[in-house]
Design a protein around this motif. Structure first.
Motif, PDB file in Angstrom:
ATOM      1  N   LEU A 110       0.948  -0.745   0.360  1.00  0.00           N
ATOM      2  CA  LEU A 110       0.032   0.124   0.220  1.00  0.00           C
ATOM      3  C   LEU A 110       1.194   1.095  -0.121  1.00  0.00           C
ATOM      4  N   ARG A 111       2.161   1.288   0.180  1.00  0.00           N
ATOM      5  CA  ARG A 111       2.881   2.233   0.235  1.00  0.00           C
ATOM      6  C   ARG A 111       2.710   3.259  -0.478  1.00  0.00           C
ATOM      7  N   LYS A 112       2.501   3.257  -1.519  1.00  0.00           N
ATOM      8  CA  LYS A 112       2.425   4.443  -3.152  1.00  0.00           C
ATOM      9  C   LYS A 112       0.873   4.944  -2.701  1.00  0.00           C
ATOM     10  N   ILE A 134      -1.740  10.759   7.461  1.00  0.00           N
ATOM     11  CA  ILE A 134      -2.699   9.201   7.946  1.00  0.00           C
ATOM     12  C   ILE A 134      -2.403   8.567   8.204  1.00  0.00           C
ATOM     13  N   ARG A 135      -0.939   8.139   7.928  1.00  0.00           N
ATOM     14  CA  ARG A 135      -0.068   7.123   7.798  1.00  0.00           C
ATOM     15  C   ARG A 135      -0.606   6.215   9.594  1.00  0.00           C
ATOM     16  N   ALA A 150       9.972   2.313   9.844  1.00  0.00           N
ATOM     17  CA  ALA A 150      11.184   2.090   9.326  1.00  0.00           C
ATOM     18  C   ALA A 150      11.048   1.577   7.844  1.00  0.00           C
ATOM     19  N   PHE A 151      10.201   0.196   8.193  1.00  0.00           N
ATOM     20  CA  PHE A 151      11.163  -0.517   6.374  1.00  0.00           C
ATOM     21  C   PHE A 151       9.951  -0.948   5.748  1.00  0.00           C
ATOM     22  N   GLY A 152       8.751  -1.148   6.295  1.00  0.00           N
ATOM     23  CA  GLY A 152       7.695  -1.381   5.769  1.00  0.00           C
ATOM     24  C   GLY A 152       7.216  -0.418   4.277  1.00  0.00           C
ATOM     25  N   LYS A 189      10.025  -2.206  -0.508  1.00  0.00           N
ATOM     26  CA  LYS A 189       9.480  -3.367  -2.163  1.00  0.00           C
ATOM     27  C   LYS A 189       8.476  -4.539  -0.931  1.00  0.00           C
ATOM     28  N   PRO A 190       7.253  -5.116  -1.804  1.00  0.00           N
ATOM     29  CA  PRO A 190       7.051  -6.583  -0.601  1.00  0.00           C
ATOM     30  C   PRO A 190       7.444  -7.601  -0.164  1.00  0.00           C
ATOM     31  N   TRP A 191       8.699  -7.976  -1.459  1.00  0.00           N
ATOM     32  CA  TRP A 191       9.730  -9.216  -0.432  1.00  0.00           C
ATOM     33  C   TRP A 191      10.764  -9.411   0.788  1.00  0.00           C
ATOM     34  N   PRO A 192      11.408  -8.211   0.425  1.00  0.00           N
ATOM     35  CA  PRO A 192      11.896  -7.559   1.609  1.00  0.00           C
ATOM     36  C   PRO A 192      11.822  -7.443   2.679  1.00  0.00           C
TER      37      PRO A 192
END
Lengths: 219, 205
Positions: free
Chosen positions: A71-73, A79-80, A129-131, A135-138
């Protein structure tokens, strides 16, 4: 770091494997980043609930990080937090209902601590920090890695607390079978009390930092 | 009345959020470096606990619990929305924190400045959500009992964080073994404080 990971990277390239293993020791969420202790210690009096808790948290961090990364984009930065909380709360409700259906006894023992996975700082911390940036897999691997890093401490603490406190492991009377009690050994009842969990974690930190000297904090 | 005071005392000393349930440990360790900031955070926690626990009590009583919707019509009597409680509680807490922040900013800028960054931090403090979940699990009988539990847990948390902050200010002058410095010794001191608090066990009014 994983911004450089290319599409062509094999699923378990060195970098991706690092995402899984680094949180187990050098960047352990509990002993190094001081995250998620809240719901961790109260479930460690026995091995079984600790393992269930570890699996639940690993599931929520892994899948949650994956969802957030997908969903990050489309998440507006303002509102995160509420989006993240909704994702976590949904996953935790799934875990809770699953435990109530298939492992009712453990679910009763864990009581409110399943719900408290929602406010577990590891999960929010990893999302932030990461998600949100990868990218999804990492992200999925990073979530699983941190969940396991949390789980491993839980399991170590509960192993010692159950063995020394009740003389059993996973409910199996180990010390009685060895015959220690006939030699006059007694269980240390103090190990089951809540404060000992903190002291055991303190000792784990001590051992870890004595072995990896560069983790020592400045005065 | 006696019951209410007894719940208050019990949640301050015996069922202390930090020492008995390890709730709110993240901010407890991160913010306990000086006494001044920890007092600010402690007061903010009391404030938010005292508001969110009663609000969630009402929501649990009239919207979520088994048979709670029976005031709408008798056909709702067997509806149980229990499984929604996590998501509703956390939403209530997040919005309450926002609301409290705005009200304080409007009416008491001095308090607002002293609480500062701590208020938004509180939304993800496990002690707050834990308070609401314990309230649900222990099935308090009235709004007054739930409020007294919320306030008591907040006060217990304040005592805990101010205590550890005072100890950490002093421990800077002692010679702690290098690998134990910082985090490790904080854990062990908290454990010892927990053992000290256990002597309150069994107190009844």
């Amino acid at each position: 770091m994983s911004a450089e990971i290319k599409e062509k990277d094999p699923l378990f390239s060195l970098k991706n494997r690092k995402l899984l293993t680094v949180p187990l020791n050098r960047e352990n969420p509990i002993t190094m980043q001081v995250l998620g202790i809240c719901s961790a210690l109260a479930v460690t009096a026995k091995l079984e609930p600790a393992v269930v808790m570890a699996i639940s948290v690993t599931f929520v961090t892994g899948v949650g990080n994956l969802v957030i990364s997908l969903l990050r984009k489309s998440i507006a930065p303002r509102i995160r937090i509420i989006v993240q909380l909704t994702v976590i709360a949904t996953l935790v409700i799934l875990v809770d209902q699953f435990l109530k259906a298939y492992a009712f006894d453990v679910s009763k023992q864990l009581s409110v601590f399943v719900g408290l996975i929602i406010t577990n700082c590891i999960i929010m911390g990893r999302f932030e920090a990461f998600g949100m940036a990868n990218k999804p897999w990492p992200s999925f691997l990073d979530g699983i890695g941190n969940g396991l890093g949390y789980g491993i401490i839980l399991i170590i603490v509960s192993f010692f607390r159950e063995l020394l406190g009740s003389g059993t492991l996973w409910g199996y009377p180990v010390l009685e079978k060895i015959g220690l009690y006939r030699l006059g050994y007694e269980n240390n009842g103090m190990m089951i009390l809540p404060p000992m969990a903190l002291i055991v974690v303190g000792i784990i930190i001590w051992v870890q930092r004595s072995r990896v000297r560069d983790l020592i904090e400045d005065k | 009345m006696k019951e209410i005071i007894s719940i208050f005392i019990q949640s301050v000393f015996i069922d202390n959020m930090v020492f008995a349930y390890f709730l709110g440990m993240c901010s407890y360790i991160a913010v306990s470096k000086t006494v001044k900031t920890s007092v600010g955070l402690g007061i903010a926690v009391i404030f938010v606990m005292g508001i969110t626990v009663p609000v969630n009590y009402l929501i649990n009583e009239y919207l979520l619990g088994p048979g709670a919707l029976s005031w709408l019509s008798s056909s709702f009597a067997d509806v149980n929305l229990d499984f929604l409680s996590f998501i509703i509680f956390i939403a209530v807490i997040a919005s309450m924190v926002q609301l409290v922040e705005m009200v304080i900013e409007k009416f008491s800028p001095a308090l607002y400045n002293s609480l500062g960054i701590f208020l938004p931090l509180i939304a993800v403090n496990c002690a707050i959500l834990g308070g609401s979940l314990f309230m649900q699990e222990r099935e308090y009988q009235s709004l007054a009992e739930a409020t007294s539990f919320g306030l008591g847990s907040g006060v217990g948390w304040l005592i805990a964080i101010v205590g550890i902050a005072a100890i950490r200010e002093k421990i800077r002058y002692s010679n702690v073994p290098a690998p134990l410095r910082g985090l490790g010794i904080t854990f062990i001191i908290t454990g010892l404080m927990g053992i000290a608090f256990m002597m309150f066990m069994g107190i009844k009014i």
